[in-house]
Write a protein that holds these residues in place. Structure first.
Motif, mmCIF file in Angstrom:
data_model
loop_
_atom_site.group_PDB
_atom_site.id
_atom_site.type_symbol
_atom_site.label_atom_id
_atom_site.label_comp_id
_atom_site.label_asym_id
_atom_site.label_seq_id
_atom_site.Cartn_x
_atom_site.Cartn_y
_atom_site.Cartn_z
ATOM 1 N N THR A 73 0.827 -1.203 0.000
ATOM 2 C CA THR A 73 0.000 0.000 0.000
ATOM 3 C C THR A 73 0.863 1.255 0.000
ATOM 4 O O THR A 73 0.568 2.218 -0.704
ATOM 5 C CB THR A 73 -0.930 0.007 1.230
ATOM 6 O OG1 THR A 73 -1.747 -1.155 1.184
ATOM 7 C CG2 THR A 73 -1.811 1.225 1.260
ATOM 8 N N ASN A 74 1.935 1.257 0.763
ATOM 9 C CA ASN A 74 2.789 2.439 0.912
ATOM 10 C C ASN A 74 4.025 2.403 0.016
ATOM 11 O O ASN A 74 4.916 3.226 0.188
ATOM 12 C CB ASN A 74 3.227 2.576 2.376
ATOM 13 C CG ASN A 74 2.040 2.719 3.288
ATOM 14 O OD1 ASN A 74 1.074 3.387 2.961
ATOM 15 N ND2 ASN A 74 2.089 2.062 4.431
ATOM 16 N N PHE A 75 4.081 1.473 -0.908
ATOM 17 C CA PHE A 75 5.269 1.315 -1.762
ATOM 18 C C PHE A 75 5.453 2.533 -2.653
ATOM 19 O O PHE A 75 4.516 3.021 -3.288
ATOM 20 C CB PHE A 75 5.135 0.062 -2.624
ATOM 21 C CG PHE A 75 6.322 -0.221 -3.493
ATOM 22 C CD1 PHE A 75 7.525 -0.601 -2.929
ATOM 23 C CD2 PHE A 75 6.245 -0.092 -4.870
ATOM 24 C CE1 PHE A 75 8.626 -0.869 -3.723
ATOM 25 C CE2 PHE A 75 7.342 -0.356 -5.672
ATOM 26 C CZ PHE A 75 8.537 -0.752 -5.090
ATOM 27 N N ALA A 76 6.672 3.034 -2.683
ATOM 28 C CA ALA A 76 7.020 4.179 -3.534
ATOM 29 C C ALA A 76 8.120 3.750 -4.495
ATOM 30 O O ALA A 76 9.008 2.985 -4.124
ATOM 31 C CB ALA A 76 7.497 5.345 -2.678
ATOM 32 N N ILE A 77 8.021 4.229 -5.684
ATOM 33 C CA ILE A 77 9.032 3.920 -6.694
ATOM 34 C C ILE A 77 10.329 4.612 -6.300
ATOM 35 O O ILE A 77 10.324 5.798 -5.950
ATOM 36 C CB ILE A 77 8.571 4.398 -8.083
ATOM 37 C CG1 ILE A 77 7.299 3.680 -8.490
ATOM 38 C CG2 ILE A 77 9.657 4.159 -9.114
ATOM 39 C CD1 ILE A 77 6.690 4.217 -9.754
ATOM 40 N N PRO A 78 11.455 3.904 -6.336
ATOM 41 C CA PRO A 78 12.734 4.533 -5.994
ATOM 42 C C PRO A 78 13.049 5.702 -6.927
ATOM 43 O O PRO A 78 12.637 5.715 -8.094
ATOM 44 C CB PRO A 78 13.759 3.406 -6.178
ATOM 45 C CG PRO A 78 12.959 2.148 -6.072
ATOM 46 C CD PRO A 78 11.600 2.468 -6.584
#
Length: 189
Positions: A73-78
């Motif tokens: 849910t909180n995954f952000a693209i590097p």
């Protein structure tokens, strides 16, 4: 009248108790009933212990699933990664699923599933009880558009606390799977 008195008088009979055979049969019936009841109690206890073990194994899996869902849910693209390249990648190794596996704010940042104690004793000695080993396997299915990640779980009894007990035919207690897709993948056109 004499006839009437003779008919009404009862002839006293000898006091009869139980014969030895009757006592023996009653004792055997009681013995077999008690043995059957004890076996049923032992079986019920074994089933209860197994169900507690399965329940704990499922709790262990659920804990990890919740942690992975929160990460997805909180995954952000590097930084420096192009979203359009992830939306239409040429291969599975370049998709969202693989990025989620390898990223520190994804699956790689989670602790490796560890062993959990189950059925601890009531004393302070933590070496007693049974240890369960949870394993998590991330499977990049390789199906286009490479956004969905399948995670497979197994919970086994352990022999020494670190490896599954291969001598126990019932070592596998619980299995489950989870399919997860990072929310950022929904930004693709």
């Amino acid at each position: 009248m004499l006839k009437l008195i003779l008919f009404k008088t009862k002839i006293p009979q000898k006091d009869q108790g139980f014969t030895m055979l009757e006592v023996l049969v009653a004792g055997l019936i009681t013995f077999f009933f008690i043995i059957g009841s004890l076996q049923a109690m032992v079986l019920a206890t074994m089933i209860k212990v197994q169900s507690l073990e399965k329940e704990r194994a499922n709790e262990i899996i659920q804990e990890d699933k919740e942690a992975i869902k929160a990460r997805a849910t909180n995954f952000a693209i590097p930084a420096g990664t192009n979203l359009s390249n992830l939306c239409d990648p040429p291969a599975a190794a370049n998709g969202f699923a693989q990025l989620f596996i390898a990223s520190n704010n994804g699956l790689a940042g989670l602790n490796v599933p560890g062993n959990k104690k189950v059925l601890n004793s009531y004393d302070s000695n933590e070496t007693k009880g049974r240890t369960l080993l949870r394993s998590r396997t991330a499977i990049n299915t390789g199906q286009y558009p490479f956004k969905t990640l399948t995670i497979s779980y197994e919970v086994n009894r352990t022999l020494n606390g670190t490896t599954p007990d291969l001598t126990d035919s019932n070592r596998l207690i619980a299995t489950d799977t989870l399919e997860v897709m990072p929310n950022v993948a929904l930004q693709c056109p």
